[in-house]
Design a protein around this motif. Structure first.
Motif, short mmCIF file in Angstrom:
data_model
loop_
_atom_site.label_atom_id
_atom_site.label_comp_id
_atom_site.label_asym_id
_atom_site.label_seq_id
_atom_site.Cartn_x
_atom_site.Cartn_y
_atom_site.Cartn_z
N LEU A 53 0.85 -1.18 0.00
CA LEU A 53 0.00 0.00 0.00
C LEU A 53 0.89 1.23 0.00
O LEU A 53 1.82 1.34 0.79
N GLY A 54 0.60 2.15 -0.90
CA GLY A 54 1.39 3.37 -0.96
C GLY A 54 2.60 3.24 -1.88
O GLY A 54 3.29 4.21 -2.15
N VAL A 69 0.01 -0.32 -4.72
CA VAL A 69 -1.43 -0.11 -4.77
C VAL A 69 -1.71 1.09 -3.88
O VAL A 69 -0.97 1.38 -2.94
N PHE A 70 -2.78 1.81 -4.20
CA PHE A 70 -3.04 3.04 -3.48
C PHE A 70 -4.46 3.03 -2.92
O PHE A 70 -5.40 2.60 -3.57
N ALA A 71 -4.56 3.53 -1.69
CA ALA A 71 -5.89 3.66 -1.09
C ALA A 71 -6.46 5.01 -1.52
O ALA A 71 -5.81 5.78 -2.20
N ARG A 72 -7.68 5.26 -1.09
CA ARG A 72 -8.32 6.50 -1.50
C ARG A 72 -7.51 7.70 -1.01
O ARG A 72 -7.15 7.79 0.15
N GLY A 73 -7.23 8.61 -1.95
CA GLY A 73 -6.39 9.75 -1.61
C GLY A 73 -7.08 10.75 -0.72
O GLY A 73 -6.47 11.42 0.10
N ALA A 74 -8.39 10.86 -0.89
CA ALA A 74 -9.15 11.84 -0.11
C ALA A 74 -10.34 11.15 0.56
O ALA A 74 -11.47 11.30 0.13
N PRO A 75 -10.06 10.37 1.61
CA PRO A 75 -11.17 9.68 2.27
C PRO A 75 -12.15 10.69 2.87
O PRO A 75 -11.76 11.81 3.22
N GLU A 76 -13.40 10.28 2.97
CA GLU A 76 -14.40 11.17 3.53
C GLU A 76 -14.65 10.77 4.98
O GLU A 76 -14.63 9.60 5.31
#
Lengths: 252, 190, 190
Positions: free
Chosen positions: A119-120, A123-130
């Motif tokens: 991760l990072g 693969v990438f997680a949501r850049g702007a989580p809510e």
């Protein structure tokens, strides 16, 4: 291992993470299952590398030499067949083989981990989580314990204040009482107990009795002047007072 | 790069970016002959009506929770406030000395009582006026409310420890005691 | 709630969250008769092959960009340096032997653990102190964090390969220095 192989290893020595790392590398070079490696061959190879380093006066850290000394001891034990010393040597060889297997397993685990999509990195997680959480601070955190502590704190501070500003035992003088009666008279609705004219914040009973006496004297003085009226329903009953201006006349 | 591949890439890029993604940023990753605007439009269409939608924001596009679902996801975390120390002391004095006037509270605390503190306690519905003292000036008397009992988990006021149990020795009575307790108070207060 | 509505809700919930979402968190939003695991499975299927995929990690599920898009995405998204080999090995030791002390780590690697390596692992939030061993000196015990699982896409620690499996093909599974790859790995370490 040929001499040239050993020499090339010497040149690469500082690329190894310590003696165990080199031993594992040598063991792998035997290209057999780690469970079946020849510890004796391994020892000889390691000692050859260290000897090579000495020959070209390469400065070696202490742990390399400590391992070399230990391996030399191990070699001497392994070379004496069918003796208690050999048994001791074989036990030590087993320990060394086990350590090499442990390190090998960790190496493999590190490679396995490194091959996973990170991760990072891969693969990438949501850049702007809510953030749908809301903080509600409307409720109060109240408990009896803090109420008690607050009360004690207030009472203690009261003591401290008094300690720093020591109050004299004030005797309410007739003059004080006259002034107070004069000021408060206008706000009198009806007959009021004389005690109501005592100053606020009287501490001790002594002070209170003194103040009451002064106020009675002041009342008598003012009644004599016709500014107020006094009345007492029964002996030792409350003394009532009211303004002389207006109101229905009653017995004094 | 096929259209579907471009869509995948745009989806990943918008998802992973911390800020809204403009057509220009996307076009840097697409082959020259591909129109970034068209790819983003196709992506928006794909997400239309879904739990997450592509919305325009700050010169680009961004994924955002569908408006109708946001209330369902809302999670309220209660973080109860603490009363300021002054308010707690005032409340304690009112609880023990009720009905009590403001000057009396000030006398006990040995310092003035701000309107703000009184207002805070009134607003929290912890205290209420209980008539007036029939003395000159007719000052308002203050007492605690049923809400006070509820908030502190008390059945009635008698459940509070008695003053005598808290103040084991009468504080103001003997001057010799004052000195001792005074220094003790200093030690614990600071 | 229809299945499609449940899917939308799950999609929105997992999309919004910065951390993996557990089935339990979803089931709190679903009607009693709906199985959160089934909904998440359907969601995973829907996203299979897309630019963003649903993966299991750290005790829940999380949307992540597809791994094959990484080379393109790295052009626009800033990526921290990869952990050097020493740090990866130390991490592997901690993962397998936790809770473990620094001397134990050094014993396994046969060499000292540098401050730099410890700092890098702490900084990346992959390891954390887990109390102390009650032996003379009371050395600190180290273990992995939930972020370790998330970063490497592991459901839990049991997903790590068993030690016996790692030893099955020790030569093939390890970086072989003979092949020149070793020197490359060494180069990144220093």
């Amino acid at each position: 291992m040929s001499a040239s192989e050993a020499d090339s290893l010497v040149l690469r020595l500082d690329g190894f993470e310590g003696p165990l790392d080199l031993l594992l590398d040598l063991a792998r070079a035997q290209k057999v299952d780690l469970a079946k490696i020849s510890i004796l061959a391994l020892v000889e190879q390691y000692l050859a590398v260290i000897e090579g380093a000495r020959r070209i006066r390469l400065e070696l850290a202490a742990d390399w030499l400590v391992m070399a000394a230990w391996l030399a001891w191990l070699k001497s034990r392994l070379l004496v067949p069918d003796s208690p010393e050999a048994e001791e040597g074989e036990l030590a060889a087993d320990v060394l083989a086990a350590r090499l297997r442990d390190l090998s397993a960790i190496r493999a685990a590190a490679v396995w981990l490194g091959a996973r999509p990170q991760l990072g990195q891969d693969v990438f997680a949501r850049g702007a989580p809510e953030d749908h959480t809301e903080i509600d601070r409307s409720r109060l955190a109240l408990d009896v314990g803090s109420l008690m502590r607050a009360y004690l704190q207030a009472m203690r501070r009261q003591v401290r204040t008094r300690r720093y500003q020591p109050r004299q035992l004030t005797l309410w003088t007739v003059k004080d009482a006259l002034q107070r009666l004069g000021v408060l008279l206008g706000s009198l609705p009806d007959w009021t107990s004389l005690e109501r004219f005592l100053p606020d914040g009287i501490g001790s009973p002594t002070e209170r009795r003194a103040a009451l006496a002064s106020t009675l004297l002041a009342g008598l003085e003012m009644a004599r002047g016709g500014a107020i009226r006094l009345r007492q329903e029964e002996a030792f009953g409350p003394i009532l007072v009211r303004s002389a201006a207006g109101g229905v006349e009653e017995g004094a | 790069m096929t259209e579907e591949e471009a869509l995948r890439l745009a989806e990943a890029l918008v998802f992973a970016s911390a800020a809204p993604v403009g057509a220009r940023a996307l076009s840097q990753l697409l082959p020259q002959n591909m129109d970034a605007d068209a790819v983003l439009a196709a992506l928006r269409e794909r997400y239309a009506g879904r739990g997450v939608e592509l919305v325009e924001a700050g010169g680009g596009v961004q994924f955002r929770t569908a408006a109708d679902l946001a209330p369902l996801l809302r999670k309220v975390i209660e973080v109860p406030r603490r009363l300021p120390r002054v308010a707690m002391e005032t409340l304690a004095i009112i609880a023990y000395h009720q009905p009590v006037t403001r000057p009396e509270i000030e006398e006990i605390r040995g310092t003035g009582l701000s309107q703000q503190t009184l207002d805070a306690l009134l607003e929290a519905n912890l205290i209420a006026p209980k008539g007036r003292r029939e003395t000159p000036g007719r000052p308002t008397l203050w007492g605690t409310t049923p809400e006070f009992l509820t908030q502190f988990g008390l059945k009635d006021l008698r459940e509070l420890p008695r003053r005598e149990d808290l103040l084991l020795e009468p504080i103001a009575a003997s001057p010799s005691r004052e000195a001792g307790e005074g220094s003790e108070a200093l030690a614990t207060d600071h």
